[in-house]
Design a protein around this motif. Structure first.
Motif, PDB file in Angstrom:
ATOM      1  N   GLY A 344       0.789  -1.219   0.000  1.00 11.33           N
ATOM      2  CA  GLY A 344       0.000   0.000   0.000  1.00 11.33           C
ATOM      3  C   GLY A 344       0.818   1.264   0.000  1.00 11.33           C
ATOM      4  N   GLY A 345       2.110   1.158  -0.118  1.00 13.62           N
ATOM      5  CA  GLY A 345       2.943   2.347  -0.210  1.00 13.62           C
ATOM      6  C   GLY A 345       3.447   2.834   1.130  1.00 13.62           C
ATOM      7  N   PRO A 346       4.130   3.981   1.135  1.00 11.85           N
ATOM      8  CA  PRO A 346       4.619   4.565   2.388  1.00 11.85           C
ATOM      9  C   PRO A 346       3.452   4.851   3.332  1.00 11.85           C
ATOM     10  N   MET A 347       3.711   4.794   4.642  1.00 12.14           N
ATOM     11  CA  MET A 347       2.631   5.004   5.609  1.00 12.14           C
ATOM     12  C   MET A 347       2.887   6.290   6.385  1.00 12.14           C
ATOM     13  N   TYR A 348       1.791   6.893   6.859  1.00 16.88           N
ATOM     14  CA  TYR A 348       1.925   8.037   7.750  1.00 16.88           C
ATOM     15  C   TYR A 348       2.384   7.538   9.111  1.00 16.88           C
ATOM     16  N   MET A 349       3.345   8.229   9.686  1.00 18.19           N
ATOM     17  CA  MET A 349       3.901   7.822  10.972  1.00 18.19           C
ATOM     18  C   MET A 349       3.707   8.937  11.989  1.00 18.19           C
ATOM     19  N   SER A 350       2.940   8.659  13.036  1.00 15.95           N
ATOM     20  CA  SER A 350       2.742   9.638  14.096  1.00 15.95           C
ATOM     21  C   SER A 350       3.689   9.336  15.250  1.00 15.95           C
ATOM     22  N   GLY A 351       3.889  10.317  16.083  1.00 16.58           N
ATOM     23  CA  GLY A 351       4.779  10.148  17.231  1.00 16.58           C
ATOM     24  C   GLY A 351       4.995  11.477  17.911  1.00 16.58           C
ATOM     25  N   ASP A 352       5.885  11.499  18.873  1.00 18.66           N
ATOM     26  CA  ASP A 352       6.189  12.701  19.642  1.00 18.66           C
ATOM     27  C   ASP A 352       7.551  13.262  19.253  1.00 18.66           C
ATOM     28  N   ASP A 353       7.677  14.579  19.373  1.00 22.13           N
ATOM     29  CA  ASP A 353       8.958  15.220  19.094  1.00 22.13           C
ATOM     30  C   ASP A 353       9.981  14.961  20.201  1.00 22.13           C
ATOM     31  N   LEU A 360      13.894  14.717  19.536  1.00 25.13           N
ATOM     32  CA  LEU A 360      14.326  14.104  18.277  1.00 25.13           C
ATOM     33  C   LEU A 360      14.874  15.189  17.360  1.00 25.13           C
ATOM     34  N   THR A 361      16.070  15.005  16.893  1.00 20.49           N
ATOM     35  CA  THR A 361      16.755  16.020  16.093  1.00 20.49           C
ATOM     36  C   THR A 361      17.055  15.566  14.680  1.00 20.49           C
ATOM     37  N   ILE A 362      16.686  14.333  14.333  1.00 25.65           N
ATOM     38  CA  ILE A 362      16.932  13.851  12.968  1.00 25.65           C
ATOM     39  C   ILE A 362      15.587  13.515  12.316  1.00 25.65           C
ATOM     40  N   PRO A 363      15.460  13.724  11.004  1.00 24.11           N
ATOM     41  CA  PRO A 363      14.186  13.459  10.314  1.00 24.11           C
ATOM     42  C   PRO A 363      13.968  11.977  10.055  1.00 24.11           C
ATOM     43  N   THR A 364      12.696  11.613   9.903  1.00 20.09           N
ATOM     44  CA  THR A 364      12.302  10.230   9.641  1.00 20.09           C
ATOM     45  C   THR A 364      11.315  10.201   8.488  1.00 20.09           C
ATOM     46  N   VAL A 365      11.472   9.239   7.584  1.00 18.64           N
ATOM     47  CA  VAL A 365      10.541   9.080   6.464  1.00 18.64           C
ATOM     48  C   VAL A 365      10.156   7.616   6.346  1.00 18.64           C
ATOM     49  N   SER A 366       9.040   7.361   5.659  1.00 22.70           N
ATOM     50  CA  SER A 366       8.608   5.983   5.405  1.00 22.70           C
ATOM     51  C   SER A 366       8.659   5.691   3.921  1.00 22.70           C
ATOM     52  N   ILE A 367       8.834   4.406   3.594  1.00 24.26           N
ATOM     53  CA  ILE A 367       8.810   3.940   2.214  1.00 24.26           C
ATOM     54  C   ILE A 367       7.945   2.687   2.145  1.00 24.26           C
ATOM     55  N   SER A 368       7.660   2.214   0.959  1.00 22.74           N
ATOM     56  CA  SER A 368       6.824   1.023   0.789  1.00 22.74           C
ATOM     57  C   SER A 368       7.593  -0.227   1.170  1.00 22.74           C
ATOM     58  N   THR A 423       1.607  11.523  -4.507  1.00 21.07           N
ATOM     59  CA  THR A 423       2.261  11.376  -3.202  1.00 21.07           C
ATOM     60  C   THR A 423       3.150  12.577  -2.963  1.00 21.07           C
ATOM     61  N   PRO A 424       3.034  13.244  -1.793  1.00 17.01           N
ATOM     62  CA  PRO A 424       2.119  12.933  -0.695  1.00 17.01           C
ATOM     63  C   PRO A 424       0.703  13.357  -1.014  1.00 17.01           C
ATOM     64  N   ASN A 433      -8.196  12.633   3.470  1.00 18.98           N
ATOM     65  CA  ASN A 433      -6.969  11.952   3.864  1.00 18.98           C
ATOM     66  C   ASN A 433      -6.695  12.206   5.334  1.00 18.98           C
ATOM     67  N   SER A 434      -5.917  11.328   5.929  1.00 21.57           N
ATOM     68  CA  SER A 434      -5.673  11.428   7.371  1.00 21.57           C
ATOM     69  C   SER A 434      -4.827  12.625   7.731  1.00 21.57           C
ATOM     70  N   VAL A 435      -4.005  13.081   6.808  1.00 22.07           N
ATOM     71  CA  VAL A 435      -3.110  14.203   7.112  1.00 22.07           C
ATOM     72  C   VAL A 435      -3.125  15.184   5.944  1.00 22.07           C
ATOM     73  N   LEU A 436      -3.517  16.422   6.226  1.00 23.44           N
ATOM     74  CA  LEU A 436      -3.477  17.478   5.223  1.00 23.44           C
ATOM     75  C   LEU A 436      -2.685  18.649   5.782  1.00 23.44           C
ATOM     76  N   ARG A 437      -2.278  19.562   4.921  1.00 25.31           N
ATOM     77  CA  ARG A 437      -1.392  20.649   5.315  1.00 25.31           C
ATOM     78  C   ARG A 437      -2.091  21.984   5.174  1.00 25.31           C
ATOM     79  N   GLU A 438      -1.889  22.836   6.173  1.00 24.75           N
ATOM     80  CA  GLU A 438      -2.526  24.151   6.119  1.00 24.75           C
ATOM     81  C   GLU A 438      -1.838  25.092   5.133  1.00 24.75           C
ATOM     82  N   ASP A 439      -0.705  24.671   4.542  1.00 23.46           N
ATOM     83  CA  ASP A 439      -0.123  25.524   3.514  1.00 23.46           C
ATOM     84  C   ASP A 439      -0.848  25.341   2.181  1.00 23.46           C
ATOM     85  N   LEU A 440      -1.857  24.450   2.177  1.00 27.69           N
ATOM     86  CA  LEU A 440      -2.757  24.257   1.029  1.00 27.69           C
ATOM     87  C   LEU A 440      -2.067  23.653  -0.186  1.00 27.69           C
TER      88      LEU A 440
END
Length: 599
Positions: A344-353, A360-368, A423-424, A433-440
């Motif tokens: 199903g492709g990359p997944m949205y990942m929630s969590g705490d900063d 957390l000071t390093i970025p994280t991404v998901s892939i399929s 994508t995204p 969608n579960s996650v949208l951005r206010e920058d439109l």
């Protein structure tokens, strides 16, 4: 849970009024609901941290106002945009999906004062903005309706009226849906009848003339009705050709670019926690985490030394995403890639900063999961750049963003939305969608494509390459950055910065120095906030004869102040007050313009 569809409807009913405004455009809410229902529901509710309304109707109005403020902050209009809104019971099924809301322009207009394209329909709000006048004072501009069944039917999800983007399980974010619907009313909509291919009243509309069929190699503006009807179901060949969107898309939809034995582009999604990928990407060597007998990083990492300074690969499963990132960060990794464990492709990942007291000071991404298998087999052997600009972003065709064109036609969804393959996920897709951005996201570039004056786009929309496409006449042989085709002494790159026309002499755009009573003033006009440019001021006591002598101006020592004042919505005047040198001394001042190409 089945996805919930968003449709478009229209109405011309008019009742009460409540006003609100954004920084660029002012909106008014025209509340169509009767007392005790919908936006007028007086049922007491507890205030939310992000919504102070004390009745259900007040909370709904507050979210609508916030959504209008979001759009209003980006769009320029001297004419009030009136939005009539109500709730209707559309019903729905928790298992089969439901209609969440609908929207449309109330009227359309053509051949008005300042219309950019003749004999073409524009939605009311845009037409008013371009004309600088209300073209239909007796009508409102946008109609929005929402499904009241969500709050009344226990079998359905409830609306969430918070504004923090964290809709709890079993709820749907009302703000996200209203942002989407307002987008339709503002112009993200075709007025073609997809079932027969006919233009509304046989007149093209500004949205539809930007639609293009890559298989037929023809735009909708020149097609016959039958050809448009066939194109409306011709996925993946129905695309959007607007210049601003086409240029912005590769930046909006970056990829992981891999070199070496598995060279290619891989789609990813950023985590909802931790820092973002730098604007120009992050490059490193991929190293698979060794944790116990797997690569899930739920146990102690055994190869921490190998991860130091590299990009950590981790498999999904058995512990929280943010805890995986923390372990990789503690091992010295510069970023984390987490591969999905289901299709199903990359997944949205929630969590705490912050995890276990550590930020957390390093970025994280998901892939399929499929891309994970490919990358995992090349641990330590490949270099990759997360956030590279794609040559062919997911959800595009021949460089153009694809539209939603399923076969058969889906009334209220087909054509007037982005493809769900993009994508995204984007705001103007046909499903919430579960996650949208206010920058439109790309909604704003599309608005710019159809004629809106858009201010302060957070995407790098105003780049030199985009400027070239819109500044030179069609068919012109484009010239290099350092060329001066109209021979006015201002090279193309400077014309871009100063907001000048590269095909017409623009001597008035050159900076000038004026001598005041106690200072010299450097005066010039520049384009507002080009995303790929930066500038600085430098001085020298010897001039160009010794280039190494140039140094930055220091506030207080070399100059008194920089005064910036707006000129319309796209330019600003700058007045730099430079201190005069001592008697007998010479000072040279220059404006240094640089193109940002990386960190």
């Amino acid at each position: 849970m089945a996805k919930s569809r968003i449709i478009d409807t229209a109405s011309l009913v008019l009742l009460g009024l409540l006003s609100c405004s954004g920084s660029g455009a002012t909106f008014e809410i025209v509340n169509l609901d009767p007392a005790g229902y919908g936006f007028s529901d007086d049922t007491p509710v507890a205030a939310l941290p992000t919504n102070p309304g004390e009745t259900l109707g007040d909370q709904r109005l507050y979210v609508l106002q916030y959504a209008m403020d979001t759009w209003g902050a980006y769009l320029h209009s001297d004419v009030v945009i009136r939005v009539e809104a109500d709730f209707q019971a559309f019903g729905g099924s928790a298992s089969g999906g439901m209609v969440l809301a609908g929207a449309s322009t109330v009227t359309v207009h053509a051949n008005f004062a300042n219309a950019p394209v003749a004999d073409t329909f524009y939605p009311a709000a845009l037409a008013d903005s371009l004309a600088g006048a209300d073209l239909s004072p007796s009508n409102n501009d946008i109609f929005v309706t929402a499904n009241s069944s969500l709050d009344s039917d226990p079998a359905l999800d409830d609306w969430y009226y918070g504004l923090d983007g964290n809709a709890p399980a079993g709820t749907l974010d009302f703000h996200d849906v209203l942002l989407h619907e307002l987008g339709h009313g503002l112009g993200f909509a075709s007025y073609v009848d997809e079932t027969n291919g006919r233009f509304f009243n046989a007149v093209p509309d500004i949205f539809s003339i930007h639609l293009y069929d890559t298989e037929k190699a023809e735009g909708w503006d020149t097609m016959t009705n039958i050809e448009r009807r066939k194109s409306a179901v011709n996925d993946p060949d129905l695309v959007w050709t607007g210049t601003y969107t086409t240029v912005a898309a590769p930046r909006m939809m970056p990829v992981i670019e891999v070199t070496g034995s598995i060279a290619g582009e891989y789609a990813f999604l950023e985590a909802l926690y931790g820092p973002s990928i730098p604007a120009y990407g992050l490059t490193g060597t991929l190293v698979v985490v060794e944790s116990g007998s797997d690569a899930e990083a739920c146990d102690t990492i055994n190869n921490a030394a190998a991860l130091d300074g590299n990009i950590a690969y981790i498999d999904r499963g058995n512990c929280n995403f943010d805890s995986k990132t923390l372990k990789a960060q503690q091992a010295g990794a510069i970023a984390v890639i987490i591969a999905n464990n289901v299709t199903g492709g990359p997944m949205y990942m929630s969590g705490d900063d912050e995890v276990a007291g550590t930020t957390l000071t390093i970025p994280t991404v998901s892939i399929s999961v499929e891309d994970g298998v490919t990358l995992k087999g090349e641990s330590g052997n490949v270099s990759l750049t997360i956030g590279a600009q794609s040559s062919s972003p997911t959800g595009t065709n021949q460089g153009y963003v694809r539209m939603y064109a399923p076969n058969p036609v889906e009334s209220g969804s087909s054509v007037s939305h982005w493809s769900t393959d993009v994508t995204p996920d984007l705001l103007m897709e046909p499903f919430i969608n579960s996650v949208l951005r206010e920058d439109l996201d790309l909604s704003l570039t599309l608005m710019k494509d159809i004629g809106w004056t858009v201010i302060d786009i957070t995407l790098p929309h105003l780049t030199y390459d985009l400027w070239v496409l819109v500044a030179f006449s069609p068919g012109t042989t484009l010239t290099a950055r350092t060329d001066d085709p109209e021979r006015d002494g201002i090279i193309n790159f400077e014309e871009y910065f100063f907001g000048a026309d590269p095909e017409v002499p623009s001597l008035e755009k050159l900076p000038v120095m004026e001598l005041g009573a106690d200072s010299m003033e450097l005066l010039y006009t520049r384009t507002v906030a080009p995303a790929d440019l930066s500038y600085s001021y430098e001085l020298s006591f010897t001039g160009l004869s010794d280039p190494a002598d140039w140094s930055p101006l220091v506030f207080g020592k070399d100059y008194r102040e920089e005064i910036v004042s707006g000129i319309g919505t796209t330019s600003e005047q700058v007045r730099l007050r430079v201190k005069q040198p001592a008697t007998g001394e010479k000072v040279f001042v220059r404006l240094r313009i640089t193109e940002d190409s990386g960190p």
